[in-house]
Design a protein around this motif. Structure first.
Motif, PDB file in Angstrom:
ATOM      1  N   VAL A 105       0.851  -1.196   0.000  1.00 47.59           N
ATOM      2  CA  VAL A 105       0.000   0.000   0.000  1.00 47.59           C
ATOM      3  C   VAL A 105       0.887   1.247   0.000  1.00 47.59           C
ATOM      4  CG1 VAL A 105      -1.726   1.300   1.304  1.00 47.59           C
ATOM      5  CG2 VAL A 105      -1.857  -1.196   1.198  1.00 47.59           C
ATOM      6  N   TRP A 109       1.628   4.273  -2.665  1.00 49.34           N
ATOM      7  CA  TRP A 109       1.674   5.732  -2.419  1.00 49.34           C
ATOM      8  C   TRP A 109       2.928   6.338  -3.059  1.00 49.34           C
ATOM      9  CZ3 TRP A 109       0.876   5.797   3.651  1.00 49.34           C
ATOM     10  CH2 TRP A 109      -0.402   5.297   3.945  1.00 49.34           C
ATOM     11  N   VAL A 138      -4.529   9.001   0.115  1.00 49.78           N
ATOM     12  CA  VAL A 138      -4.550   7.710   0.815  1.00 49.78           C
ATOM     13  C   VAL A 138      -5.958   7.239   1.171  1.00 49.78           C
ATOM     14  CG1 VAL A 138      -2.231   8.049   1.720  1.00 49.78           C
ATOM     15  CG2 VAL A 138      -4.179   8.590   3.175  1.00 49.78           C
ATOM     16  N   PRO A 144      -5.108   4.864  -4.668  1.00 49.34           N
ATOM     17  CA  PRO A 144      -4.076   4.036  -4.042  1.00 49.34           C
ATOM     18  C   PRO A 144      -4.201   2.567  -4.432  1.00 49.34           C
ATOM     19  CG  PRO A 144      -5.668   4.777  -2.398  1.00 49.34           C
ATOM     20  CD  PRO A 144      -6.027   5.456  -3.674  1.00 49.34           C
ATOM     21  N   LEU A 145      -5.432   2.139  -4.755  1.00 51.19           N
ATOM     22  CA  LEU A 145      -5.605   0.731  -5.141  1.00 51.19           C
ATOM     23  C   LEU A 145      -4.962   0.455  -6.499  1.00 51.19           C
ATOM     24  CD1 LEU A 145      -9.252  -0.079  -4.019  1.00 51.19           C
ATOM     25  CD2 LEU A 145      -7.103  -0.498  -2.850  1.00 51.19           C
ATOM     26  N   MET A 148      -1.272   0.481  -6.012  1.00 51.94           N
ATOM     27  CA  MET A 148      -0.856  -0.722  -5.269  1.00 51.94           C
ATOM     28  C   MET A 148      -0.769  -1.927  -6.220  1.00 51.94           C
ATOM     29  SD  MET A 148      -3.002  -2.732  -2.353  1.00 51.94           S
ATOM     30  CE  MET A 148      -3.890  -3.756  -3.503  1.00 51.94           C
ATOM     31  N   SER A 357      -5.516  -0.762   2.365  1.00 53.44           N
ATOM     32  CA  SER A 357      -5.635   0.535   1.709  1.00 53.44           C
ATOM     33  C   SER A 357      -6.963   1.208   2.078  1.00 53.44           C
ATOM     34  CB  SER A 357      -5.531   0.344   0.196  1.00 53.44           C
ATOM     35  OG  SER A 357      -5.567   1.589  -0.441  1.00 53.44           O
ATOM     36  N   GLN A 360      -7.689   3.188   5.339  1.00 47.39           N
ATOM     37  CA  GLN A 360      -7.296   4.592   5.523  1.00 47.39           C
ATOM     38  C   GLN A 360      -8.500   5.520   5.307  1.00 47.39           C
ATOM     39  OE1 GLN A 360      -3.968   5.400   6.414  1.00 47.39           O
ATOM     40  NE2 GLN A 360      -4.109   3.200   6.706  1.00 47.39           N
ATOM     41  N   PHE A 374      -4.736  -1.743   8.302  1.00 48.54           N
ATOM     42  CA  PHE A 374      -3.344  -1.361   8.027  1.00 48.54           C
ATOM     43  C   PHE A 374      -2.511  -1.483   9.310  1.00 48.54           C
ATOM     44  CE2 PHE A 374       0.267   1.349   7.488  1.00 48.54           C
ATOM     45  CZ  PHE A 374       0.506   1.470   6.133  1.00 48.54           C
TER      46      PHE A 374
END
Ligand code: PFF
Length: 447
Positions: A105, A109, A138, A144-145, A148, A357, A360, A374
């Motif tokens: 994750v 970022w 985030v 972010p997915l 990732m 992820s 967040q 996380f």
């Protein structure tokens, strides 16, 4: 049976091990831990833990891997047949799984930020705006997915190519590049006005700030940063030939890792002080504070690209080592091909990664034992699985293996001579010192 893959040279082993060790732990975690734990005092304690504790554990994992030439589970079938020791292999597989699940994750970022740097999104020098950018990035359900997944895809491509043609080949290029970039960024940071305040902070110890939390943080960081306790050294060690020098390679890995952490501190702290920012910003330090600084200094836009590219490389050379632990286990224990082993690992990693992820943002209210996903993966790996893995490795080598066999590995069958006193020091640190300290830390961490 097909011949087992192996590293092609001692240098290849070193860059792969250093590649695993040098990662987000050095560039992202170390600076903010130093910042929140009183600067140089933390560094001194950290160094003591590396020397007295992390190295014996590293030797032990290396010995188990190299002697058995097998994965973290199969190693014990070779070295302690007919016993239950194999089951400790699960700790390493689970530990690596827990780490890669949140590491990918943060790896995502770094890619998202690299993209922002390339598209000049950091031109506004306003911490509120940049803090908001970080938050939005985030907590988003998509950005972010996507990153990732790309991060895991790159990790898998390298691991797919195997040890020599994948891991060794890529880390050999990436690690020297990483070193050059971190030095360039540090040089720029050190030449900013008032950089000396940052140096003071890094190198003048203030022991009044040391608490028991500082000790725990320093120890957890030593484990995490040197990649010990989760089977990476064991797994990489299993691909190392009998002539390589275990003691030398481990020491060089620890020195390289520490050097990177200190240079990362030099790249970050002088800039932070030069702009009058608190060093105790925490995890946002590299994602908020640094873009703020990059927006204001000459060549800042270019440096931002370099910096996030550097974070990305550091993260990839570590994530491949986490994935390799799981892949070598599946490959050898379930006779899977590399491809099937990677695909099956990814199904689980992506599922956990998505949860980490989303925790967040959308899933922030879902808690396990009071932690979001996380933090749960982060805490269970750093505070429980890694120390437990390290504990069992030293207990096995110190108490289950014959002293003569241990010495045989440490000297590579007499090829690399060590003074008897030094050999004994290593052996007794493995047998007594390391298990006692790790047990204390483990228990205090659990309590
Ligand atoms: N040592 C890596 C870092 O400092 O970022 C993190 C890590 C890599 C931990 C591989 C554990 C591991 F097995």
């Amino acid at each position: 049976m097909a011949k087992r893959d192996s590293f092609g040279s001692g240098f290849g082993v070193l860059v792969a091990m250093a590649g695993s060790a040098v990662g987000l732990g050095n560039l992202w975690r170390f600076p903010y831990l130093v910042g929140t734990n009183g600067g140089a005092a933390f560094i001194i304690i950290y160094l003591a833990f590396v020397l007295l504790l992390a190295l014996p554990i590293m030797y032990s994992e290396f010995i188990i891997g190299r002697r058995s030439q097998a994965n973290v589970f199969g190693a014990y079938r070779v070295l302690a047949p007919g016993t239950k020791w194999c089951n400790t292999g699960y700790i390493y597989v689970l530990g690596s799984l827990a780490i890669i699940s949140f590491y990918c994750v943060v790896g995502g970022w770094t890619m998202a930020y690299l993209w922002k740097a390339v598209t000049f999104e950091f031109s506004v020098a306003d911490t509120a705006v940049l803090g908001d950018t970080f938050n939005r990035t985030v907590t988003s359900n998509t950005e972010p997915l996507v990153f990732m997944l790309i991060f895991l895809f790159v990790t898998s491509i390298i691991v797919m190519a195997g040890i020599k043609e994948g891991i060794e080949r890529y880390t050999k290029v990436m690690m020297p590049l990483l070193f050059v970039i971190v030095v360039v960024v540090a040089a720029r940071s050190l030449t900013l006005p008032d950089a000396s305040a940052g140096l003071d902070f890094l190198f003048r110890p203030d022991f009044s700030k040391v608490t028991s939390k500082t000790l725990l943080d320093a120890l957890g960081q030593a484990f995490f940063s040197l990649s010990i306790g989760c089977g990476t050294i064991m797994t990489y060690g299993s691909y190392v030939n009998k002539r390589e020098n275990i003691v030398g390679l481990s020491a060089q890995t620890a020195i390289t890792d520490t050097l990177f952490a200190i240079i990362a501190g030099l790249a970050i702290m002088p800039a932070v002080f030069s702009f009058g920012i608190s060093p105790a910003e925490g995890p946002g330090l590299v994602f908020v504070t640094l873009p703020f600084i990059f927006a204001q200094i000459p060549f800042g836009a270019f440096l931002a690209i370099l910096f996030f590219f550097m974070l990305f490389i550091a993260a990839i050379t570590s994530s491949i080592s986490q994935l390799e632990v799981i892949v070598s286990y599946l490959k050898e224990e379930f006779s899977m091909s590399r491809k099937v082993a990677i695909t099956s690992s990814l199904v689980v990693i992506v599922t956990f990664g998505v949860l980490c992820s989303l925790s967040q943002g959308t899933l922030s209210d879902v808690k396990i034992l009071g932690y979001n996903f996380f933090d749960f993966f982060d805490k269970t790996s750093a505070n429980i699985l890694l120390p437990l893995g390290g504990f069992f490795a030293v207990i096995f080598v110190g108490w289950k293996m014959k002293k003569q066999d241990v010495e045989d590995e440490l000297t590579s069958g007499g090829l690399h001579k060590l003074r008897p006193a030094f050999l004994n020091f290593i052996y007794y640190s493995i047998k007594y010192l390391a298990p006692v300290v790790v047990a204390i830390v483990l228990i205090s961490g659990l309590v």
